[in-house]
Design a protein around this motif. Sequence first.
Motif, PDB file in Angstrom:
ATOM      1  N   MET A   1      41.730 -12.412  27.580  1.00 38.61           N
ATOM      2  CA  MET A   1      41.498 -12.236  28.798  1.00 38.61           C
ATOM      3  C   MET A   1      40.158 -12.246  29.077  1.00 38.61           C
ATOM      4  O   MET A   1      39.524 -12.081  28.532  1.00 38.61           O
ATOM      5  CB  MET A   1      42.530 -11.000  29.844  1.00 38.61           C
ATOM      6  N   LYS A   3      38.156 -11.390  31.957  1.00 39.52           N
ATOM      7  CA  LYS A   3      37.851 -10.459  32.666  1.00 39.52           C
ATOM      8  C   LYS A   3      37.285  -9.643  31.241  1.00 39.52           C
ATOM      9  O   LYS A   3      35.780  -9.126  31.614  1.00 39.52           O
ATOM     10  CB  LYS A   3      39.129  -9.408  32.786  1.00 39.52           C
ATOM     11  N   LEU A   4      38.138  -8.702  30.138  1.00 40.64           N
ATOM     12  CA  LEU A   4      37.606  -8.359  29.489  1.00 40.64           C
ATOM     13  C   LEU A   4      35.993  -8.957  28.522  1.00 40.64           C
ATOM     14  O   LEU A   4      35.160  -8.306  28.321  1.00 40.64           O
ATOM     15  CB  LEU A   4      38.106  -8.022  28.118  1.00 40.64           C
ATOM     16  N   LEU A   5      36.426 -10.129  27.917  1.00 42.01           N
ATOM     17  CA  LEU A   5      34.935 -11.030  27.700  1.00 42.01           C
ATOM     18  C   LEU A   5      33.193 -10.966  28.664  1.00 42.01           C
ATOM     19  O   LEU A   5      32.880 -10.611  28.372  1.00 42.01           O
ATOM     20  CB  LEU A   5      35.522 -12.707  27.365  1.00 42.01           C
ATOM     21  N   LYS A  63      34.704  -3.079  24.414  1.00 41.99           N
ATOM     22  CA  LYS A  63      35.586  -4.195  24.594  1.00 41.99           C
ATOM     23  C   LYS A  63      36.888  -4.170  23.763  1.00 41.99           C
ATOM     24  O   LYS A  63      37.356  -4.935  24.130  1.00 41.99           O
ATOM     25  CB  LYS A  63      34.152  -5.501  24.621  1.00 41.99           C
ATOM     26  N   ASP A  64      36.584  -3.472  23.203  1.00 40.59           N
ATOM     27  CA  ASP A  64      38.068  -3.593  21.733  1.00 40.59           C
ATOM     28  C   ASP A  64      38.617  -2.371  22.283  1.00 40.59           C
ATOM     29  O   ASP A  64      39.905  -2.612  21.753  1.00 40.59           O
ATOM     30  CB  ASP A  64      37.433  -3.540  20.144  1.00 40.59           C
ATOM     31  N   HIS A  79      43.525  -1.718  24.823  1.00 39.42           N
ATOM     32  CA  HIS A  79      43.316  -1.731  26.259  1.00 39.42           C
ATOM     33  C   HIS A  79      44.816  -1.755  26.815  1.00 39.42           C
ATOM     34  O   HIS A  79      45.373  -1.241  27.652  1.00 39.42           O
ATOM     35  CB  HIS A  79      42.633  -2.700  26.853  1.00 39.42           C
ATOM     36  N   GLU A  80      45.858  -2.374  25.910  1.00 39.83           N
ATOM     37  CA  GLU A  80      47.089  -3.209  26.301  1.00 39.83           C
ATOM     38  C   GLU A  80      48.051  -1.421  26.193  1.00 39.83           C
ATOM     39  O   GLU A  80      49.053  -0.966  27.113  1.00 39.83           O
ATOM     40  CB  GLU A  80      48.007  -3.933  25.369  1.00 39.83           C
ATOM     41  N   LYS A  86      41.701   1.797  31.032  1.00 40.52           N
ATOM     42  CA  LYS A  86      41.443  -0.163  31.326  1.00 40.52           C
ATOM     43  C   LYS A  86      41.641  -0.397  33.160  1.00 40.52           C
ATOM     44  O   LYS A  86      40.278  -1.108  33.046  1.00 40.52           O
ATOM     45  CB  LYS A  86      42.839  -0.636  30.854  1.00 40.52           C
TER      46      LYS A  86
END
Lengths: 159, 694
Positions: A1, A3-5, A63-64, A79-80, A86
């Motif tokens: 996504m 967003k995370l970037l 971010k990971d 994150h999932e 998250k």
Amino acid sequence: MVKLLLIGILLLQFSYAKDITFSEKRYIYAIDNEFSKNGKLFMEPQRVVLEYPQTHKKVIYTKDFIQISDEEKTESFTHEENHQYKLFFTLVIAIYNNDLEQLQENFEIKKNKEEVTLLPKEQIVSVIKKISFEKTKERLKYLTIYFQNQDRITIEQTN
Amino acid sequence: MNKQIKYLNFIIFAVLLLFFSLSSTQKNISTNILSILPDGDNKELLKKFENIHNTKLLFIGYKSLDKNSLEKLKQIEKKLLENQHIKKLAKNKLIEEYEKKHYYLTNTIDTKKLEKLDTHKELQTLYQQIVAAPFNFQIDTKDPLNIFQKNSAVKSLYFKIKEYGYITILQLDNSIDTMQEYQELYDFTKKIQLEDSNIELFSSLFYYVESQNKIKRDTNTIIFIAVFILVILYLLILKNLKLLLNTLVTLGSSILFALIVTVGIFGELSIFSVIFGISISTIAIDYMFHNYMHGFYENKKTLNKDVFYGMFTTVGAFFILSFCEFKLIEQLSFFAVISLFFSYLQFSFIYPYLGFIPPKNILKYPKIFFVKPSYITLLSLVFIVFSLFTFKFDLDIKNLDVQNKKLQQLDEFFTTQINGDKKIAVLIFGNTLKELIENGHTLVNKYPNSFTNLTKIPLEKDLQILEQYDFDKINQELNSIAPQVGFRAKMFQDSYKQEKTLPQYNFEQLKEFGIAQYKTQYISYVIVSKKNYNEILQEPFVKSLSVKELFQADLKNTFESLKLLAGFTILFILFMLYLSVKRNFFKALNYILFPLGIIGILAYFIEFNILHIFMMIVIVSISIDYGIYMNNTTVDTQTQKAVVYSLLSTFAGFGVLIFSSLNALFSIGIVATVGIVAIMILLLLQNNLNEEAK
């Protein structure tokens, strides 16, 4: 996504870390009880660290991955695999950076004077009723998450 | 008046083009294989299945296992979600509501847990979970003791695939159902796919779009080659631009007229019928050439007896074939009858007033050597008998459709990865709703890796299982222990208040579960594992949804009726041949036998499908025109030239289909080309000029 970037890019933009101390009040409807604890947030360039000194619990968000540790063990999640953290960190980072656009994917944003209300969309709506916060002069006055099961969490910055 | 008649072809064309553009004819041209299948129960059942199985999915794959790959997949997903017709995968709301309402009947009870249930311990565990949760813990108040197996509220839909990367699924809006909407969505997704070579996208809609695009590309190529051949013929050999323009406009008018009428008759017309129709329209050029070369236009004569016989034979043959119950052949034959007759009227009654003068000494007709007609007859019969021994009939109707191997591979890859193994849908029946639901349950119980929404509808046995347990007692115990553990009073007052009777729903209310009515029965579908497929088909209430299996019997019947119609057609052709050539009947007969024999040799190399056979009959009915022209008493070098030009134009129309990558059109093209070559050989070998003309 994206967003995370964006989170990653924004995290990189910080040239120095900032510490935030806060108090957290959690009301649980099912047991009709409120729990309070204090915590710290370290906003670092590559990561955000959440600490609860009383319980020796520490959560590292990058971010990971998300890493949760206490006195006994350390566990890592994608994150999932940990939706609650998250969502919490996405929210905290967006508020901290005054970048609410990040939240538009999952929330409808409404502003009333100083108070901002986030109304969840799609899947999140089955868990969260709404989120309200007020931020003045780079300081978080309060952040309250209202859950569908009548629980709520209020966080107030103390430094 | 004379001036006006000169432009009459163009006026007719303009009027028809205007009508065609304003009418809904174009919208009724279909690329769906259903439009060419024989009418009947199987076709109706396939249509019903398309209606009830309407979940359109979009699979997204990212071919990389780098640490950023999942993030990239999510970025792609976010971009795709910007399209209003693409949504996150969600359960059917009505089914979800149904499941919530009948919670205890629609979830499976964990009987082992229930038998050893320790309410106090369960509540203590729950209490600890609530307090330990970082932010929130969602208690399922319907089942706080976790006696029923259920799904979590928020579910991850990102799959990590070994040696591939990551995949996820999105849902497409059910409201999109036109080709234009499919194409827009396809273009949107392809644009995103082009941004990164690791992205793979698949949706069943892509089949329709890519098929249509392939057919369009193919049609354009074929039309380009056909026009190119015609331009060479008219401009370089005949050197007559006016004739070329008039002929193209006449053919255009006939095609438009036939399209409008055929769509009016059938409602929906297959794209294959349209392309074939365009090809067959070029046969009518024969009529023009014979009139033109024999000076009928120069002398303003309207009725050429040979041309009339030729037209009547061909149109008559197509008329007989139009009784074939195979939709594609029926459509093609109707199209041909209308188009050819309309062209004939224009070529015979308008062209004599346009002032065309036939060319002199343009083409030298080569003489190779003369072969006695009886030898050719014998050779043809040998070929025909040989082909009868090697003949094989291809009964898989799917082979006529556009083959898209790339999409088929993606389809299989994604569905296998998500479902664990290759799945296939089968149709199930029931005389009553209850019987249908029971059949669904029976199949899933017997083959647990199968899936159907029907199992979400409870049966009497589900209620009987619940009735074995005292849920009122569980509720009382739960509510008395909960406050002791620390829960608020009455927190679980509604827990385990299960229904005492089965919910009663009618057909309209259960449609969302994928149920339809067909005649006196109810139908639905079950997704089954391919490895159990053959075994499952043995169940009395199960029917295959494979086009090949469904239409194999129909195709066999069609083949039988086509044989009968071919017999009638040949009798009709022989009668017409006798009527028109009388004295040279046996010589003219070679125009039937020789092309048949040569085409028959093809049977040694390929399996014949329904279109090969149909085209064989068409070639015979075209070839007989040449038989009539070449064996008439007035035959001369002008006739030979006209026949050669006609064959060239027929190749421009039909033969060019050999360049098609679509099997249906290629089948027509190969038979047409071989047939045309056979007629050409016959023209060279069999000396037809009568003594007078020599």
